[in-house]
Design a protein around this motif. Structure first.
Motif, PDB file in Angstrom:
ATOM      1  N   ALA A 329       0.831  -1.204   0.000  1.00 47.65           N
ATOM      2  CA  ALA A 329       0.000   0.000   0.000  1.00 47.65           C
ATOM      3  C   ALA A 329       0.865   1.252   0.000  1.00 47.65           C
ATOM      4  CB  ALA A 329      -0.932  -0.008   1.217  1.00 47.65           C
ATOM      5  N   SER A 330       1.932   1.243   0.777  1.00 49.45           N
ATOM      6  CA  SER A 330       2.851   2.384   0.807  1.00 49.45           C
ATOM      7  C   SER A 330       3.516   2.590  -0.551  1.00 49.45           C
ATOM      8  CB  SER A 330       3.910   2.159   1.892  1.00 49.45           C
ATOM      9  OG  SER A 330       4.860   3.200   1.876  1.00 49.45           O
ATOM     10  N   ALA A 351      -8.134   2.934   7.830  1.00 48.24           N
ATOM     11  CA  ALA A 351      -8.106   2.606   6.399  1.00 48.24           C
ATOM     12  C   ALA A 351      -7.164   1.443   6.135  1.00 48.24           C
ATOM     13  CB  ALA A 351      -7.688   3.823   5.591  1.00 48.24           C
ATOM     14  N   LEU A 352      -6.004   1.464   6.779  1.00 44.29           N
ATOM     15  CA  LEU A 352      -5.045   0.377   6.586  1.00 44.29           C
ATOM     16  C   LEU A 352      -5.608  -0.943   7.097  1.00 44.29           C
ATOM     17  CD1 LEU A 352      -2.238  -0.355   5.581  1.00 44.29           C
ATOM     18  CD2 LEU A 352      -1.346   0.147   7.858  1.00 44.29           C
ATOM     19  N   ILE A 371      -5.889   2.477  -4.192  1.00 43.69           N
ATOM     20  CA  ILE A 371      -5.036   3.511  -3.604  1.00 43.69           C
ATOM     21  C   ILE A 371      -5.067   4.779  -4.459  1.00 43.69           C
ATOM     22  CG2 ILE A 371      -2.655   4.130  -3.012  1.00 43.69           C
ATOM     23  CD1 ILE A 371      -3.911   2.182  -1.042  1.00 43.69           C
ATOM     24  N   GLU A 372      -5.001   4.619  -5.778  1.00 40.36           N
ATOM     25  CA  GLU A 372      -5.035   5.799  -6.654  1.00 40.36           C
ATOM     26  C   GLU A 372      -6.367   6.536  -6.517  1.00 40.36           C
ATOM     27  OE1 GLU A 372      -4.973   6.817 -11.413  1.00 40.36           O
ATOM     28  OE2 GLU A 372      -3.724   5.159 -10.690  1.00 40.36           O
ATOM     29  N   ARG A 373      -7.463   5.786  -6.445  1.00 44.36           N
ATOM     30  CA  ARG A 373      -8.785   6.396  -6.271  1.00 44.36           C
ATOM     31  C   ARG A 373      -8.842   7.173  -4.964  1.00 44.36           C
ATOM     32  NH1 ARG A 373     -13.342   4.903  -3.415  1.00 44.36           N
ATOM     33  NH2 ARG A 373     -15.396   5.430  -4.339  1.00 44.36           N
ATOM     34  N   ALA A 374      -8.287   6.606  -3.897  1.00 45.21           N
ATOM     35  CA  ALA A 374      -8.296   7.264  -2.598  1.00 45.21           C
ATOM     36  C   ALA A 374      -7.477   8.550  -2.612  1.00 45.21           C
ATOM     37  CB  ALA A 374      -7.778   6.310  -1.523  1.00 45.21           C
TER      38      ALA A 374
END
Length: 466
Positions: A329-330, A351-352, A371-374
């Protein structure tokens, strides 16, 4: 001691030429650029009737003398060579009459020949520059997009990649859609002795049985309607390189026999051709299908499977490497920051936790898209639970009834729960079908257009599940 031949230079003796360039258009500009880099060439001057010609302006930038009249330079006694690239026959005759006897003159066909060679050289130079740029970008992309992680399974994958890459062994990469099979293929190629040679990717689902044969093996002029000239196949184009056969489990059965013959002999024969040719190509194949079941159904040849299965790398799905999820995710957060050009530096604990609890049917590709959407949705420097799709948010019916959303009223709560259900169901159908919208719609027992409208409503991209 024998007298030294005057034509043979002593070691360290440098020879040079003094050149007058007449014509400062495209050809002259290219010659000027080439000569200016060469320390053995002295440019006496650049001449053109147009003082604003590209080569004239370039010469002025280089600090070289220019003129609209060649006579300013041609009578110099130490002038070795005059190159006339104007294409004017009348000027060529004048130069023949007026040049010093010891000065050589190139013009007409000779100048055209030089120009043609330089033009081809320039085109090749441009293509090589583009190829090197693309290769460096692919290397960066391959190295930066795939995170090995710390789980035992992924460390074993890294070990297998390191061991097989230096060898010519055929590799079969198996795993669900979105687990990174193509990136692993790139990593193997970039770590191999053939990294400077092409890596050609073939999607086996994108071609019909006849078309995939001509794509792989090439064809001869007249072999079929539309074959107006000979064409090299991808296997020949990748000679001494690597061919990546993606989704090989979907390759037509009739084509599988021809691929098997190639793997056994290393020979190719173009469609419509009579001669075979040997090529050296490293094959890397990938599939998300259960090939053993496909063999039982007669959809995949057992002998081809055993040939490909000499060295297999299994990529685990994301749900089996949850320990790596914070690291992944990072990594995707950094990529999304650069792509969206937005400073988002952290993922909040809630969230994580939701990311870790989710099963990820679309694997790495789905995580990257989430992740990109967020990153797009957040108005701060952090991703919170509200920025994740409803599918990931841990809100069952009872949680929703106990949340502040209760104040929004019954119809709002109902719409929220229906939306969550639709998003999760659509995602599951797509995951089961490997991102095939038509197959997912059939499984959901709804028209394809209805399924597409639901995808659009929930901003679900089918590529995330392929």
């Amino acid at each position: 001691m024998a007298e030294k031949d005057a034509t043979v230079p002593d070691d360290g003796l440098k020879f040079g030429a003094k050149v007058l360039l007449i014509g400062a258009g495209r050809a002259g500009s290219m010659l000027l650029r080439l000569f200016h880099r060469d320390p053995t060439v002295t440019i006496a001057g650049v001449v053109d009737l147009n003082p604003n010609a590209p080569g004239m302006l370039m010469a002025q930038q280089f600090g070289l003398p220019t003129s609209t009249d060649y006579r300013q330079f041609i009578y110099e006694e130490d002038l070795d060579l005059v190159i006339n690239v104007t294409g004017s026959c009348a000027l060529q005759r004048e130069l023949i009459r007026e040049k010093p006897e010891q000065t050589e003159l190139i013009g007409g066909l000779g100048a055209l020949f030089i120009w043609t060679l330089l033009d081809e050289f320039k085109k090749k130079e441009i293509l090589e520059d583009r190829y090197n740029l693309m290769r460096r970008e692919l290397e960066r992309h391959a190295a930066g997009e795939f995170v090995i992680g710390k789980t035992e399974k992924m460390l074993e994958v890294a070990n297998l990649i390191a061991r097989v890459a230096p060898t010519p062994t055929t590799v079969l990469i198996r795993g669900e859609s979105g687990t990174g099979k193509e990136i692993v293929a790139r990593m193997i190629h970039q770590s191999s002795p053939w990294r400077e040679k092409p890596l050609v990717t073939v999607n086996c689902t994108a071609f019909s049985p006849t078309l995939i044969e001509s794509e792989l093996f090439g064809y001869k002029k007249g072999a079929f309607t539309g074959a107006t000239s000979d064409r090299l196949g991808l296997l020949e184009m990748a000679d001494n390189g690597t061919v990546f056969l993606d989704e090989i489990g979907d390759m037509p059965v009739e084509m599988q026999a021809k691929l098997l013959r190639f793997l056994q002999s290393g020979e190719i024969r173009a469609v419509g051709g009579v001669k075979s040719k040997k090529v050296q190509v490293r094959i890397i194949a990938a599939t998300n299908r259960n090939l053993e079941e496909a063999i039982e159904k007669g959809e995949f040849r057992a002998d081809l499977f055993y040939r490909l299965n000499a060295f297999t790398i299994h990529l685990p799905p994301l749900r089996e490497r949850k320990e790596d999820l914070p690291l992944l995710a990072s990594h995707f957060l950094k990529s999304a920051q650069a792509k969206v050009n937005k400073r988002v530096s952290k993922i909040m604990p809630a969230a994580l936790s939701a990311l870790v609890d989710y099963d990820w049917p679309g694997n790495l590709r789905e995580l990257e898209n989430v992740i990109e959407r967020a990153v797009v949705l957040t108005n701060s420097d952090a991703i919170d639970l509200a920025h994740l799709p409803l599918t990931l948010q841990p809100q069952g019916v009872m949680n929703a009834l106990e949340s502040p959303a209760l104040r929004d009223g019954l119809m709002a709560l109902k719409a929220m729960m229906i939306g969550k259900f639709e998003h999760q169901a659509i995602s599951r159908y797509l995951a089961e079908s490997g991102g095939n919208v038509s197959a997912a719609a059939r499984a959901a027992k709804v028209p394809r257009r209805t399924f597409q409208r639901l995808m659009a409503r929930h901003k679900i991209v089918p590529q995330a599940f392929k």
